[in-house]
Scaffold this motif. Sequence first.
Motif, PDB file in Angstrom:
ATOM      1  N   PRO A 356     -31.628  19.508  29.269  1.00 15.99           N
ATOM      2  CA  PRO A 356     -32.291  19.943  30.618  1.00 15.99           C
ATOM      3  C   PRO A 356     -31.700  18.791  31.668  1.00 15.99           C
ATOM      4  N   VAL A 357     -31.782  17.906  32.166  1.00 13.21           N
ATOM      5  CA  VAL A 357     -30.346  16.958  33.496  1.00 13.21           C
ATOM      6  C   VAL A 357     -29.573  16.635  32.414  1.00 13.21           C
ATOM      7  N   TYR A 358     -28.610  16.548  33.713  1.00 13.51           N
ATOM      8  CA  TYR A 358     -27.190  15.586  33.815  1.00 13.51           C
ATOM      9  C   TYR A 358     -27.203  14.273  34.100  1.00 13.51           C
ATOM     10  N   VAL A 359     -26.102  13.447  33.975  1.00 11.54           N
ATOM     11  CA  VAL A 359     -26.763  12.316  34.915  1.00 11.54           C
ATOM     12  C   VAL A 359     -25.475  12.162  35.346  1.00 11.54           C
ATOM     13  N   LYS A 360     -25.070  11.748  36.700  1.00 14.28           N
ATOM     14  CA  LYS A 360     -23.753  10.552  37.617  1.00 14.28           C
ATOM     15  C   LYS A 360     -24.101   9.387  37.356  1.00 14.28           C
ATOM     16  N   GLN A 361     -23.549   8.344  36.881  1.00 16.13           N
ATOM     17  CA  GLN A 361     -23.507   7.313  36.479  1.00 16.13           C
ATOM     18  C   GLN A 361     -22.032   6.644  36.623  1.00 16.13           C
ATOM     19  N   SER A 362     -21.894   5.214  37.742  1.00 19.16           N
ATOM     20  CA  SER A 362     -21.031   4.371  37.614  1.00 19.16           C
ATOM     21  C   SER A 362     -21.390   2.551  37.736  1.00 19.16           C
ATOM     22  N   ILE A 363     -21.226   2.042  36.077  1.00 18.96           N
ATOM     23  CA  ILE A 363     -22.165   0.565  36.235  1.00 18.96           C
ATOM     24  C   ILE A 363     -20.603   0.323  36.703  1.00 18.96           C
ATOM     25  N   THR A 364     -19.997  -0.507  37.340  1.00 22.97           N
ATOM     26  CA  THR A 364     -19.163  -1.215  37.102  1.00 22.97           C
ATOM     27  C   THR A 364     -19.414  -2.944  37.776  1.00 22.97           C
ATOM     28  N   PHE A 365     -18.675  -4.045  36.536  1.00 24.67           N
ATOM     29  CA  PHE A 365     -18.699  -5.330  37.121  1.00 24.67           C
ATOM     30  C   PHE A 365     -17.602  -5.017  38.017  1.00 24.67           C
ATOM     31  N   PHE A 366     -16.937  -6.341  38.655  1.00 22.93           N
ATOM     32  CA  PHE A 366     -15.931  -6.926  39.248  1.00 22.93           C
ATOM     33  C   PHE A 366     -15.943  -8.001  38.660  1.00 22.93           C
ATOM     34  N   GLU A 367     -14.523  -8.045  38.321  1.00 24.27           N
ATOM     35  CA  GLU A 367     -13.666  -9.419  37.556  1.00 24.27           C
ATOM     36  C   GLU A 367     -13.916 -10.584  38.871  1.00 24.27           C
ATOM     37  N   MET A 368     -13.843 -10.214  40.110  1.00 27.02           N
ATOM     38  CA  MET A 368     -14.025 -11.556  41.014  1.00 27.02           C
ATOM     39  C   MET A 368     -15.160 -11.575  41.471  1.00 27.02           C
ATOM     40  N   GLY A 369     -15.792 -12.514  41.404  1.00 27.27           N
ATOM     41  CA  GLY A 369     -17.024 -12.700  41.717  1.00 27.27           C
ATOM     42  C   GLY A 369     -18.002 -12.392  41.292  1.00 27.27           C
ATOM     43  N   PRO A 370     -18.952 -13.107  41.203  1.00 28.30           N
ATOM     44  CA  PRO A 370     -20.408 -12.498  40.171  1.00 28.30           C
ATOM     45  C   PRO A 370     -21.035 -11.882  40.484  1.00 28.30           C
ATOM     46  N   CYS A 371     -20.550 -10.918  40.942  1.00 35.50           N
ATOM     47  CA  CYS A 371     -21.376  -9.002  41.241  1.00 35.50           C
ATOM     48  C   CYS A 371     -20.898  -7.863  40.671  1.00 35.50           C
ATOM     49  N   GLY A 372     -21.752  -6.804  40.660  1.00 35.46           N
ATOM     50  CA  GLY A 372     -21.709  -5.756  40.184  1.00 35.46           C
ATOM     51  C   GLY A 372     -22.128  -4.526  40.723  1.00 35.46           C
ATOM     52  N   ARG A 373     -21.861  -3.150  40.913  1.00 31.93           N
ATOM     53  CA  ARG A 373     -22.147  -2.050  41.409  1.00 31.93           C
ATOM     54  C   ARG A 373     -23.035  -0.839  40.681  1.00 31.93           C
ATOM     55  N   LEU A 374     -23.731  -0.495  41.273  1.00 31.13           N
ATOM     56  CA  LEU A 374     -24.525   0.878  40.068  1.00 31.13           C
ATOM     57  C   LEU A 374     -24.792   1.549  41.206  1.00 31.13           C
TER      58      LEU A 374
END
Lengths: 501, 877
Positions: A356-374
């Motif tokens: 019934p649904v589709y999901v577009k996702q991107s989860i990335t964790f950066f090599e540099m610095g302690p953070c990631g993006r979602l």
Amino acid sequence: MILQQQISVELNMRNSPSDPPCQSALFKGGHQNITFHQHVNPSQFIVWELLQDGPICRRLFSNSGNFWHTGTISCNIPELAAEMIHSLFLINHSGDIFLEKHWKSVISRSVCDYFFEAKEKAVDPENVSPVLQTPHHYLITIYRDKLFFLSVIQTEVPPLFVIEFLHRVADTIQDYFGECSESVIMDNVVTVYELLEEMLDNGFPLATESNVLKEMIRPPTILRSVVNTLTGGSNVGDTLPTGQLSNIPWRRAGVKYTNNEAYFDVIEEIDAILDKSGSTVFAEIQGVIEACVRLTGMPDLTLSFMNPRLLDDVSFHPCVRFKRWESERVLSFIPPDGNFTLMNYHVSSQNLVAIPVYVKQSITFFEMGPCGRLDITIGPKQTMGKTVEALMVTIHMPKAVLSANLTPTQGNYTYDLATKVLVWDIGKLNPQKLPNLRGSLSLQAGAPKPEDNPSLNIDLKIQQVAISGLKVSRLDMYGEKYKPFKGVKYLTKAGKFQVRT
Amino acid sequence: MLESNKDSLKLEAMKRVVGLIAKGKNASELFPAVVKNVASKNIELKKLVYVYLVRYAEEQQDLALLSISTFQRALKDPNQFIRGSALRVLSSIRVPIIVPIMMLAIKEAAADLSPYVRKTSAHAIQKLYSMDPDQKEQLIEVIEKLLKDKSTLVAGSVVMAFEEVCPDRIDLIHKNYRKLCNLLVDVEEWGQVVIISMLTRYARTQFTSPWKEGAMFDENNEKAFYDSDSEEKKDQTEAQPYIMDPDHRLLLRNTKPLLQSRNTAVVMSVAQLYWHLAPKHEVNIVTKSLVRLLRSHREVQYIVLQNIATMSIQRKGMFEPFMKSFYVRSTDATHIKTLKLEILTNLANEANISTILREFQTYVKSQDKAFAAATIQAIGRCATNISEVTDTCLNGLVLLLSNRDETVVAESVVVIKKLLQTQPTQHSEIIKHMAKLFDNITVSMARASILWLMGEYCERVPKIAPDVLRKMAKTFTAEEDIVKLQTVNLAAKLYLTNSKQTKLLTHYDIRDRTRFIRQLIVPNEKSGALNKYARRILLAPKPAPVLESAFKDRDRYQLGTLSHSLNTKATGYLELSDWPAVAPDQSVRNVEVIEPVRNPDTLLIISGSESEEESSEESDKTSSDSGKSSSGSEKSSSESEPEQKKKKKMTKAPQKKSKPTANLCLLRFIPVFPMSLQVTTPSFGPVKTYELLHHMTGKGLSAKYHFSRQPCLYQPSMVAVQVILTNSSDHSLEEIHIGDRSPASLNIHCFNTIERLEPEASVTVSMGIDFSDSTQAANFQFQASFFIRPSVVHLFHYTFSLTALILCLQIFIITAPLRVSFSCVHLFAGRTVSSRALVLVSLELKESSTALLTINTEKSVMASMLLRDLKQALAQA
């Protein structure tokens, strides 16, 4: 079966309850006279204990000046008798035993220590192995509603037999009191105890049908407790439940309703695994028909489907006549009274499953610095023209993720720091304005970047449609003259619906 | 409070006491006060006292004796529920002195009229036995008696008692085998599990193997039977046909519907029964059901997956179509994941390996490191099993070496080591790569593995190995034992192959620690002889390790058992015996004394397991309370003298048997039914269908009917008739219902009006008709309306009559069919449906295929008609 073998029962003699044992021996099972010979100091206590995972017999002698040199203890050392389920312990989440029931001789609760050990090791309660072996016993455990139901077994028994029974116990408690939790069980401890007494005799299940039990031990209601205090009546029936004897134990005789109604809910769950690119790795539909039947007398119902061929594998409530299903593909049954699960089915995997649904996702964790993006967006795919409701995304984040700073365009999100679970509650899916959740994740400083992205678990509901296309064509009633109200409701849910990232 | 006069106060107090027990606190000092209340009138209070008694009686034996008399009185109570629970509690009090009292109570209860009480007595047998095994012989007698019980309620419990007291007395089962098979579907679910597991053992001792066709294999070599399907097919064509014992078939057939049970334990036990008993090609039917169980609770999954793992080793084909059901989800518990992985690995073959490996790639990245490591091992196993993909796997694993996670790398190294060992071709690149990584790896097992590889293949990497050794020498003291050992190994091997570069090193670090190796490799004069062999010892080609499933050896245990789950023999586990080479005598299961089954003259013998002589003996014992029924037998007319005695026995029995109400059965007189064994339950056997209305006369509506041979739902005096209505016209029929009937007094339970019947559709409706035991025809009309054009409604009336003559035979819905055979006399007893008049039939076989048929009943018309039809039927046969 009894084993005429020597079992390791220890006889411990101590000079006082706190002293270490000074002598121990092995004895055969059965009724035994144990003669001892021991020098005893005057004015001291001597404690005799027969041990088998805890004391099974304890004698305390106060000597008060006498010298005891020899004597005899007559005691009964338990045999290794096979009763299927020996004892049951209920243990809460934090590891306290709050209820114990023994169907035979008492087994010390110290036997649970083996379980606690395993629980420590497993970290997550879900990971504790259901079957454990201890020197004298076997422990079979189920984990439900944050409670452990631990049963002690002494001999060979099909493990599923015990597991199934324990789940029935939990179901019955749920059925009686609305929920299965420590507080509810403790509030109704006597009723629970009576129930356990009826459900199992000598370790063998006796009455597990809810309606049979309800006739013997009535579930508590406010009205009844008031009436009982006034009249001195009791919650316990004094006649044998009619169901217990008949060959339709699930229904009691003499049911009467002013409004006769029969409602059926066809609920389908989509189990699916989608991969990164959104293509289906695996998908199947599991369905269940829940019924709520309140009909007078002994109605004989027949439920037929428009497209019974869809059903690939089925399992039924015992009331369903299997022969009729085999020959005509209709469900013919004399229903139990009240709520019950009529059948479970599986839709054949040949049919393509609509996602019934589709999901577009991107989860990335950066090599540099302690953070990631979602960044997650969800959109409708094959919804059969209905609205997707109660949409929810659950993500088990890697341990290194400290916090999440996200903005949802719809609904709201929570991030549990302890369990590292991110929950995004979306609600209704609006095809015009797709819900999106984006933002940054902060990681623990110094921790290595998680190399694996967490997978997304999706929950959703679609009302008024069974995604497999299954339809009930008609419900007929025989055996009774009145016309019942009939109704069928459809619902599609996400079961184990997982998107890999 | 316990001393109070008021019940409500006492009850309150008892509730608190039970609360204490539940929490595991000691409440034994209250014993005297509690015991006094055992005779209380208040049933709830009484029950709580029972709970208390059972818990503490063992500790306070003397005081507990005070309560015994109350129970003894309750055992005589007219209320079956009270009798039952009194026995339950009495037998639960573990006080040795009362053993004789218990024994007496059990014996009495086993002959009780109420099946509920009999069930309780079966439970009590086990309790008594565990308390005093000396009673075994007497208890077996009771079990023997209870095994003959026909109530579905009792069956499960008594088999349980049998399993516990005398599992080796298989001879007790023979006579009851068929009955148990037939009752199985109606037994409560827990009993089903017990009976199925008992029957599995029974069948393994009584029937020959359906697996080995012909004498190709040695019976002991069971492994051979599990061989691939292709080999099996070959067997089938070569060997002489194997004929399955009909009883074996009966068991398989009757357990099959139970696969649809909602109780997972039942499904599992049927699955194991099929696995252990069914011919190879039939086992597949359990697959779907097992896969279904995977949707159940976590614990159920665990057990089922374990069993599937064992099955999938031997028979890949069974689960291959369902491979995707074993895909792992990130939310599964670790032990579930590992089991699924195990199964996927077992299922891997040339065709699906690429899919599986792609799936494994995802798993390797899992956050659950233990699981990722298990996946790597699984990849290793796939690589060894399927040679086509070995290289792909190896490359994949090498890539994993650069993984950040230590456990993953370590596991990969270990697996690569094993793989290289199995394929000692040129893989120096990989070894070089590993050497580079060596510094980063900290897990000792992995370090040791790399060192081992270096040493083993040092000829291929002549430059790198000494470097590695040099590095190792520096950190030697800090390493773990296993690494040290491998360092020494490496040094020794290098010395032999490449002595120039390594000599110094060797002396430098191993001197004190490994005297043995030093002696071997340091070329001093004494050990010259040894030195010669050193190369051979150290560099001997190593046999490649076999990577195989941990579930390989689990097939020792019966599937679905605790022992199987733990992979150790649990206490009380009963071995499943091998198939016997020659089937033991089949006739032991026959219930008749004589066995004239194949004699055409005696076709009337119904080989149903329902009845046996013993039941009549049993009824003799209970004859004291069946006075009513014996008077009934006196009413029956025209008794023939020599059979009078036997008849009395028969008539008593129905009285007794009618109490359970459970299994209304039919007796079949009609020879058109094949001599099948499953006559006993009404749902089995073919049904003869008669035409009621032809579609030509019915203007498109045709109707057929048959007697469903089941007790009528509407009224006990009615005969259940199933009518199949088919619309063979090209327009839909509406409002089909029953109209006028004649004679007017005829009591018919009509079916509900069928609102609409589409063309080519058919519908089955059931009716109840009270023929009042007469043979007169029931006439009634069908009314149906259909539209030819909208708005014009034609009403048609169909009149027909049910030919009652055919009915006459079928009216005998016998409440309890009873048949007694004495050498060549066969006696049948039954009752008519509506007036419950007794009908007794005796058939005496004489020589030269003649027989004497006697029918006794008060309905003389019926008797003559029955006689005529039976005669006809017999003659036909």
